[in-house]
Design an enzyme around this catalytic site. Structure first.
Site, short mmCIF file in Angstrom:
data_model
loop_
_atom_site.label_atom_id
_atom_site.label_comp_id
_atom_site.label_asym_id
_atom_site.label_seq_id
_atom_site.Cartn_x
_atom_site.Cartn_y
_atom_site.Cartn_z
N CYS A 161 37.09 34.99 43.25
CA CYS A 161 36.92 36.21 42.45
C CYS A 161 37.81 37.35 42.91
O CYS A 161 37.77 38.44 42.34
CB CYS A 161 35.47 36.67 42.49
SG CYS A 161 34.25 35.46 41.93
N ARG A 202 38.23 41.82 35.04
CA ARG A 202 37.69 40.50 34.73
C ARG A 202 36.30 40.32 35.34
O ARG A 202 35.37 39.83 34.68
CB ARG A 202 38.64 39.43 35.26
CG ARG A 202 38.08 38.02 35.29
CD ARG A 202 38.98 37.10 36.09
NE ARG A 202 38.40 35.77 36.28
CZ ARG A 202 37.53 35.46 37.21
NH1 ARG A 202 37.11 36.40 38.07
NH2 ARG A 202 37.06 34.25 37.30
#
Length: 271
Positions: A161, A202
């Protein structure tokens, strides 16, 4: 022992990168480095198979095979292959690629293999994801150093991530290019900060879509947001960033052409 292979490979790649271009030990040392690099990737496929991440499964297998292939070329040291083919110096190209892999590898594995660095980057991205959410008017609750939630639905921030894979790739490629500092800085600014910022957006999108159940139930919302929309969006963004970097540093295209010419020369000679 296997965990240390990657550091041995990267160390040898760095040494090989620092050796002058026409030194006789550069090619065989780089070849051995690539072979050690391949050993690392050979042991990664099972992890991605268990996660059912078939894209990364394919990429790890490809990385292992490609590394063996490059290692073989370099150890074979066929001087007929290292020169100008179609106007591109293949020796310079493979040297640039070796340098790019060395720098990219160090940039990535520092964070993936060293616990303190791993915790730091994950914690930093977790904190900045919460901050980015607040800027965008989205309330994200931080529950732990790597855990956030929206509407009570928790999401764990992991190394994937942080976008460190893509960031490390661009750092390595840009650093391998022999170009004026102004162009190198421009390529860096248009890639690394942009990728990092887009990745924060995101993360916010995925956790909000999951917590607020944008696409049905929570599981379906997470799947569509994370695996479909975010992945497609990331690929498009990386393509556009790569295009911009190539416009600034056309030397990268020469490197790619040189590697392709080298591979083509091998099959031509074998034929």
């Amino acid at each position: 022992m296997i965990e240390n292979i990657i550091w041995l490979a990267l160390g040898l790649l760095v040494i090989a990168s620092l050796i002058p271009l026409h030194n006789k030990i550069k090619l065989p040392l780089a070849g051995v480095s690539w072979l050690f690099f391949s050993i690392h990737w050979m042991f990664q496929w099972q992890h991605y198979y268990e996660l059912e991440d078939y894209v990364n499964l394919f990429l790890t297998i490809f990385a292992a095979v490609f590394s063996i292939f490059i290692g073989y070329i370099l150890i074979k040291k066929d001087r007929r292959l290292f020169g100008k083919i179609n106007g591109i110096d293949t020796l310079t190209s493979i040297s640039m690629m070796t340098t790019a892999v060395a720098i990219s590898g160090i940039s990535y594995f520092l964070f993936s293999e060293i616990p303190s660095m791993n915790s730091w980057i994950i914690s930093t991205v977790t904190d900045q994801t919460v901050w980015t959410g607040s800027i965008l008017g989205i309330t994200i609750t931080r529950l732990d150093w790597n855990l956030i939630a929206v509407n009570g639905y928790k999401v764990e921030i992991i190394l994937a991530c942080t976008a460190i894979e893509s960031i490390a790739l661009f750092i390595g490629i840009i650093a391998s290019v022999n170009a004026p500092i102004k162009r190198l800085a421009s390529a860096f600014i248009i890639s690394v900060p942009v990728i990092y910022g887009l990745n924060l957006i995101r993360n916010v999108f995925v956790v909000d879509a999951y917590g607020m159940m944008w696409f049905g139930d929570p599981d379906m919302s997470f799947y569509i947001a994370h695996t479909v929309i975010a992945k497609i969006g990331s690929l498009i963004a990386l393509f556009l960033v790569a295009y911009a970097v190539l416009k600034i540093l056309p030397e990268i295209i020469d490197m790619i052409d040189g590697i392709l010419n080298l591979v083509g020369g091998i099959f031509k000679n074998d034929g």
